[in-house]
Scaffold this active site. Structure first.
Site, short mmCIF file in Angstrom:
data_model
loop_
_atom_site.label_atom_id
_atom_site.label_comp_id
_atom_site.label_asym_id
_atom_site.label_seq_id
_atom_site.Cartn_x
_atom_site.Cartn_y
_atom_site.Cartn_z
N HIS A 156 0.83 -1.21 0.00
CA HIS A 156 0.00 0.00 0.00
C HIS A 156 0.86 1.26 0.00
CE1 HIS A 156 -2.90 2.89 2.14
NE2 HIS A 156 -3.38 2.71 0.94
N HIS A 169 -7.73 7.49 -4.35
CA HIS A 169 -8.15 6.13 -4.63
C HIS A 169 -9.18 6.03 -5.76
CE1 HIS A 169 -6.64 5.85 -0.44
NE2 HIS A 169 -6.21 4.68 -0.83
N CYS A 224 7.06 22.86 -1.14
CA CYS A 224 6.71 21.47 -0.95
C CYS A 224 7.91 20.59 -1.35
CB CYS A 224 5.51 21.12 -1.82
SG CYS A 224 5.03 19.39 -1.71
N TYR A 226 8.38 11.87 2.95
CA TYR A 226 9.24 13.05 3.03
C TYR A 226 10.66 12.71 3.46
CZ TYR A 226 4.92 15.69 2.44
OH TYR A 226 3.73 16.19 1.95
#
Lengths: 574, 574
Positions: free
Chosen positions: B130, B154, B276, B414
């Site tokens: 996953h 999803h 980001c 991250y």
């Protein structure tokens, strides 16, 4: 075969190349030295120099089996020393000029004249082109000899050729006679003896680096082979009468003896890597010639330093946070000076100096002993995470100031520029003085041009990695195929076999990491292009290639490091 | 022609390409929108949304003439929203299973079962694969719908295909009926409206970036187009009852209201760029697919932030230097949460939080106004120099701790890895959580695939440059020939026409610099490959190419930025 392969590693001191037939002379030389060394039970360098080296390096040498070429060292030193100074021709076509007349030409307005070995030269037009900046003006109206004795880089044929173009006369016989009575003593005559393993890039001032394969053998570099980068003669400092002056703070001038520095302030110990801004300059020279010493990959070393914190000394001298409203820099002045009395100088930002986490030391110990003469005896600044040039040795004065150091080395040297900037367009004011250095890594083993036998089945690659500003190296990637595929190296941050210390706090990782990868030889390859690149904890990475970071001073050379290794198929000759 | 060329810049939202004929549909669409916008006196997006945007962006839009494609925005949003959820086929080949039975399968030992739209799925073998980590276990024994409503990523066909492979039964009709009575309300229904100029990468949670050419028009990015990166629904926070809890210090828990935060502590203002970690991920995707939102070059923005210093609040809560003997991290918990109550979380090193020069804020103002809902209303952490992910929004709790945040985003996301590391071999514990970001720059004008007429004789290139850790950008090099030759860009650190403020102190350069170069079109070139690279004051530079920094999460994408521009020879058609 083992001998032959080890000796290959010395070939990086000659021109770098990968063609085996060109390596032959170096290999022969190397083999001869290995023989002579072992036949004399330890080698001539050990006899020639004191027992302290033998002690410090015994284990090191046993571990590497490296060949330490004392003969080479002496030969090169003599070459650079006696040099080519006698080559200027006398000619009677020039007028006779008196010293009195020469002395009147000491300004751009009236011309800049100098004398050299009985000749008179008008160098007015050359001043702007002088690689050493306007320090050349210090010789105006007088003799070049004392300056050239100090900066032996001038003792090269092309320098003399350049000078001859500016000849305007002959100094009068009477004045020549007078000059000769002023004996030019060699200011370098009191420089300390050095370890013969060092590869000398310049003798006067002394600049030398250790063989790479020694470097990666010790997490702590023995002081004797720690790279040496002097800008001037090593000063003779008497520890008993040594004084350190701290100026520019509300308390007035604070003067400390060595004893006071050691007893009034707690001793603080850090392990920190120092690196010259010019480390790996030789790779930039291959792209396009730069100005500066042709350093290999070993103008970097790691030591344990002990001393007083600069922060504590500044507080004792009257520093308080309101000083930071008017002062932004801490200047260091060395006790090393040129014939005019100009000392080496540099500065660092005030916040680095006073921050509790800056760890700036006034160090009096290196690797647990008094700092050796070449490294700043009795006291030097250690500014961890910061370019070597700001770690001022033989420290005489500290000045808290609104201004950076005005020294040549702070203002007109040790700065980075765009690859498009050349000596005609460079404006030194446009770039900041180098302080923190960028991420760096290099391969120490194998060396470029080494040969690996197919039968060994695998290759072990070793090296170092370090980043400035206290940023910890978090990963080293190694490629055997020129950068197409990568594997992650094992790193260590302690001597081999010793447990590593606790992780440094964020922003205080001052020491390098040594790394190693052992990988199978690729089945088809006849040659490996081994590449390394490191990553620090701000995830800065090394640039891929040299040309886009090339700069006219050849500093900050931190592209991926590459070495080529030949794989030799096994044959029946042995 | 002017219109046509401006519209080209929009094509980066579609697949990037340089062939003109492929661009035609986008150009036509763009022209239509421009017409419709001007015919309605300001455009539909201005009517649809309040006057605050009109005010904040009027000058901006006048300056750029950019086309803001409201229709495109809505169309894409609807596509992502209604999506493909209805495609799973019913089949009677599967056994009927009760909810009670499903509920017993909620561990790896007993299997992980879930339900979705009346089907029962045994996903035990999928758990390890996953992409979102073990958060999938939260759905064990129950329905997927509430989780998928939260993570709209999803809602894609290939996800449903994957799920169908794990089908083991049909949920009993009775249980399906029961499930339907529990109305799954959309947790995103209260998300704020957004500016239509934003390019949406993901709607739920909302992730969007501004058009690059708007970005480089303003030194301070207007809040409405500041990039948005939400991990969860925007929480509805009542300012009057808002409480911030500070834990882990000797004084016990300190609880502050918004009013107390504003009045008990001095207001501190900084201008800081947030970026980001996934900015420019799309360039990594071109090398090899990575997991993550396909950000362009604009997941970075610059704002002025006002608030209390975290340092001051920690001191008020009982922080003293001896706390640093046992605590090393400051954890932040957001008020944004998923259906299980798990909140967004992250942590930063304690020394960044308490250092006077760290400038970490508990910000309640953005660009002089209350922080907008998308950016953390009423209070967010602003950790300048540090990756966006640690600048936690809608801040609810601060915990001083010996440990990093245990959140998924700190531990298993991250982080950077070697290009050789894939999902089969990755060990998230082996890499440090991203904190400071590396040197970065990108070209905002022109965009890839733009066309320049030969008659314009020159080309203007614009962009941004920034580095993490407070390291100031000191130079940007720009090349028009793919990196062979370079020129130095002009930089500015203020709004156009305004005088720049004083230089930031060393290590506290939190704001980006905008840069610009205008250069003659090379006489022979038919195409330009424009490249930029920046240098910060630790002289770190951007890596040359993407593949050697590629990593499986597509973070830290900071290679040289490249755009190709076609030079069109003038013809007689116009």
């Amino acid at each position: 075969m083992l001998l032959l392969r080890r000796c290959h590693s010395l070939t990086r001191f000659g021109p770098l190349n990968t063609q085996r037939h060109q390596l032959t002379p170096a290999v022969v030389l190397c083999a001869v030295r290995l023989w002579s060394s072992s036949s004399e039970d330890g080698g001539s360098y050990q006899r020639a120099h004191g027992p302290s080296w033998r002690h410090g390096l015994a284990g090191l040498l046993a571990g590497t089996g490296a060949v330490l070429a004392y003969g080479l060292h002496h030969h090169k030193a003599e070459q650079q020393d006696s040099s080519t100074v006698q080559t200027i021709e006398k000619t009677s076509a020039f007028p006779i000029i008196s010293q009195e007349e020469v002395t009147t030409h000491r300004s751009l307005e009236h011309g800049i004249w100098v004398t050299f070995k009985g000749g008179v030269y008008d160098i007015t037009k050359f001043v702007a082109m002088h690689p050493g900046g306007d320090k050349i003006l210090l010789a105006a109206g007088g003799a070049l000899e004392p300056f050239w004795a100090l900066y032996a880089v001038h003792n090269q044929e092309h320098v003399l050729e350049m000078l001859s173009e500016y000849k305007v006369g002959e100094l009068s016989a009477e004045d020549v006679k007078k000059q000769k009575t002023i004996k030019t003593s060699d200011p370098y005559s009191t420089d300390p003896e050095r370890h013969p393993a060092l590869h000398i890039n310049n003798l006067k001032p002394f600049n030398a680096e250790p063989p790479p394969e020694l470097l990666s053998d010790s997490f702590i570099t023995p002081s004797a082979i720690f790279f040496k980068r002097n800008h001037l003669p090593v000063p003779q400092v008497d520890a008993a009468s040594y004084q350190l002056h701290i100026e520019g703070l509300p308390g007035g001038v604070l003067t400390l003896s060595l004893e006071e520095l050691k007893t009034r302030f707690p001793k603080h110990t850090i392990t920190a890597t120092l690196q010259c801004a010019g480390n790996r300059r030789s790779e930039m020279n291959k792209v396009k010639q730069v100005k500066g010493l042709n350093w290999g990959i070993a103008a970097i070393s790691n030591a344990t330093w002990g001393g007083a914190r600069l922060r504590d000394v500044l507080l004792a001298a009257g520093y308080s946070p309101d000083v930071a409203q008017r002062a932004f820099h801490v200047q260091f002045e060395g006790l090393d000076k040129d014939v005019t009395g100009t000392t080496y100088g540099a500065s660092i930002p005030l916040n680095k100096a006073v921050n509790e986490e800056g760890d700036v030391l006034l160090a009096y110990e290196m690797n647990g002993q008094d700092i050796p003469p070449d490294h700043g005896y009795p006291v030097r600044a250690v500014v961890p995470g910061t370019v070597g040039a700001r770690n001022v040795k033989w420290l005489g004065k500290i000045i808290v100031s609104a201004e950076e150091s005005s020294s040549h080395w702070q203002q007109n040297d040790y700065k980075g520029f765009s690859p498009g900037t050349d000596w005609d367009t460079v404006d030194f004011k446009s770039a900041p003085a180098i302080q923190e250095l960028p991420i760096q890594s290099a391969i120490t083993v194998p060396t470029d041009g080494a040969v690996v036998d197919r039968s060994s089945e695998e290759v072990t690659v070793k090296g170092y990695a370090w980043s400035g500003g206290g940023r910890e190296v978090v990963r080293v990637d190694v490629s055997l195929d020129g950068g197409k595929t990568w594997q992650v190296a094992q790193m260590r941050s302690s001597e081999k076999g010793q447990a590593p210390g606790p992780s440094p706090p964020p922003g205080r990782a001052w020491a390098w990491k040594l790394w190693e990868v052992t990988a199978p030889l690729p089945a088809e390859a006849q040659e490996l292009e081994i590449v390394c690149k490191a990553v620090d904890n701000s995830y800065n990475m090394q640039p891929d290639t040299v040309p886009p970071i090339w700069n006219l001073r050849g500093v900050l050379s931190n592209a991926w490091h590459r070495v080529k290794v030949e794989i030799r198929e096994d044959d029946n000759e042995e």
